[in-house]
Design a protein around this motif. Structure first.
Motif, PDB file in Angstrom:
ATOM      1  N   UNK A 223       0.850  -1.095   0.063  1.00 43.88           N
ATOM      2  CA  UNK A 223      -0.153  -0.115   0.055  1.00 43.88           C
ATOM      3  C   UNK A 223       0.806   1.209  -0.019  1.00 43.88           C
ATOM      4  N   UNK A 224       2.138   1.055   0.858  1.00 43.15           N
ATOM      5  CA  UNK A 224       2.892   2.429   0.794  1.00 43.15           C
ATOM      6  C   UNK A 224       3.533   2.648  -0.342  1.00 43.15           C
ATOM      7  N   UNK A 225       4.000   1.590  -0.954  1.00 43.32           N
ATOM      8  CA  UNK A 225       4.538   1.812  -2.121  1.00 43.32           C
ATOM      9  C   UNK A 225       3.591   2.498  -3.403  1.00 43.32           C
ATOM     10  N   UNK A 226       2.627   1.766  -3.604  1.00 45.85           N
ATOM     11  CA  UNK A 226       1.604   2.395  -4.434  1.00 45.85           C
ATOM     12  C   UNK A 226       1.215   3.758  -4.261  1.00 45.85           C
ATOM     13  N   UNK A 227       0.962   4.115  -3.119  1.00 47.40           N
ATOM     14  CA  UNK A 227       0.665   5.489  -2.376  1.00 47.40           C
ATOM     15  C   UNK A 227       1.736   6.316  -2.720  1.00 47.40           C
ATOM     16  N   UNK A 258      -5.812   6.767  -4.663  1.00 51.51           N
ATOM     17  CA  UNK A 258      -5.691   7.977  -5.435  1.00 51.51           C
ATOM     18  C   UNK A 258      -5.468   7.733  -6.904  1.00 51.51           C
ATOM     19  N   UNK A 259      -5.468   6.561  -7.266  1.00 50.06           N
ATOM     20  CA  UNK A 259      -5.397   6.134  -8.564  1.00 50.06           C
ATOM     21  C   UNK A 259      -6.692   6.803  -9.544  1.00 50.06           C
ATOM     22  N   UNK A 260      -6.261   7.281 -10.918  1.00 43.95           N
ATOM     23  CA  UNK A 260      -7.513   7.963 -11.582  1.00 43.95           C
ATOM     24  C   UNK A 260      -8.130   6.967 -12.412  1.00 43.95           C
TER      25      UNK A 260
END
Ligand code: C2E
Ligand code: CA
Ligand code: CA
Ligand code: CA
Length: 286
Positions: A223-227, A258-260
């Motif tokens: 999660x932290x990496x993607x964030x 927060x991905x679009x």
């Protein structure tokens, strides 16, 4: 032991032969396949994570081989790159896709899907081909499609260590308003600092990230990496698209991160253009 070893070798050889024959057969059939109209394109929708509307589609090429049936791009794109057919094939895909985009845009006028965009994959060989910019301009003009309706997807690995000569055509296209997406982001040797130098406006997060969101809650480190990637991308004014979304739980976590935009079987498998009509019109009706 020797005979067993011999048998193993025989089996291995037979498999290698079969692969070589198929590869050889496909390579021989490839140049005429384009003339014979054996390629076709499937489209997979790109969905806005915030409101669920269809915003575009990625064009994915297939080969309807007279003997072997439908072959996926992984079977023949490497051969097409090797034989040089990728240049005319890539141009054909671009032309078909832009024509399809024009058709959709006319059809969806006045609906949320009206500004629908088309994503087309570019192979590294096309990047170094001198006709890329001119071909693209000509196709857009011939179809009367605005450059901002088109997104060209280039893999991260194709741009690793790219010098200015390689980036020049992409830069020209970007200046015209064509979006450039960095495909399969995060699979290679990602040089985040390098991003600023590239004329890209979209990051496509590789499916491996989406896969790590399968459990709810997902692994806190993932999660932290993607964030982190999303916030870096947004701070550089890049939009983030995620691929390989197969479940609603993944879509929800990626939306929260927060991905679009998202793409994947959860929304739709790649399919004929009519399939997109159903999806886009379904979300246009209140
Ligand atoms: P890609 O650009 O990463 O395309 C996404 C691939 O993931 C597609 O495979 C798509 O069918 C698949 N996919 C989509 N959603 C899901 C999902 O939810 N789960 C899973 N497991 N897979 C999903 P496909 O169609 O087999 O294409 C493979 C690759 O072939 C593409 O990878 C792209 O690199 C290349 N390719 C396809 N069309 C073209 C083309 O016209 N030109 C060039 N140069 N390459 C192409
Ligand atoms: Ca792609
Ligand atoms: Ca991809
Ligand atoms: Ca991929």
């Amino acid at each position: 032991a020797k005979s067993a070893g011999g048998n193993r070798f025989e089996v291995a050889d037979a498999e290698a032969d079969a692969r070589a024959i198929t590869r050889h057969g496909l390579t021989t059939a490839l140049p005429t396949a384009l003339e014979r109209g054996e390629f076709f394109i499937e489209y997979q929708p790109l969905v806005h994570l915030g409101d669920g509307s269809v915003r575009g589609a990625e064009a994915l090429v297939r080969w309807l081989h007279p003997q072997h049936g439908v072959l996926g791009p992984d079977r023949f794109i490497p051969l097409a790159e090797h034989t040089g057919l990728i240049v005319p094939l890539g141009r054909w895909v671009l032309e078909q896709s832009v024509r399809q985009a024009r058709d959709w845009r006319e059809r969806y006028a006045g609906t949320p899907s009206a500004p629908l965009r088309i994503n087309v994959n570019l192979s590294p060989c096309q990047l170094t081909h001198p006709g890329l910019v001119q071909d693209t301009v000509e196709i857009l003009q011939a179809e009367g499609v605005a450059p901002d309706a088109l997104c060209l997807e280039v893999t991260e690995s194709a741009l690793i260590g790219a010098d200015d000569d390689l980036l020049k055509p992409l830069r020209r296209l970007a200046e015209m308003g064509v979006d450039i997406a960095l495909d399969d982001f995060g699979t290679g040797y990602s040089n985040l600092a390098n991003l600023r130098r590239l004329p890209v406006s979209i990051l496509k997060l590789d499916r491996s990230f989406t896969q790590s969101m399968q459990q709810f809650p997902a692994d806190p480190v993932d999660l932290k990496i993607v964030e982190g990637i999303v916030s870096l991308a947004h701070s550089l004014d890049l939009a983030v698209t995620v691929e390989g979304v197969e479940t609603g739980a993944q879509a929800e976590q990626l939306r929260i991160l927060g991905c679009d935009t998202a793409q994947g079987w959860y929304y739709a498998r790649p399919g004929p253009p009519e399939r997109l009509h159903e999806l886009a019109l379904a979300d246009a009706t209140p």
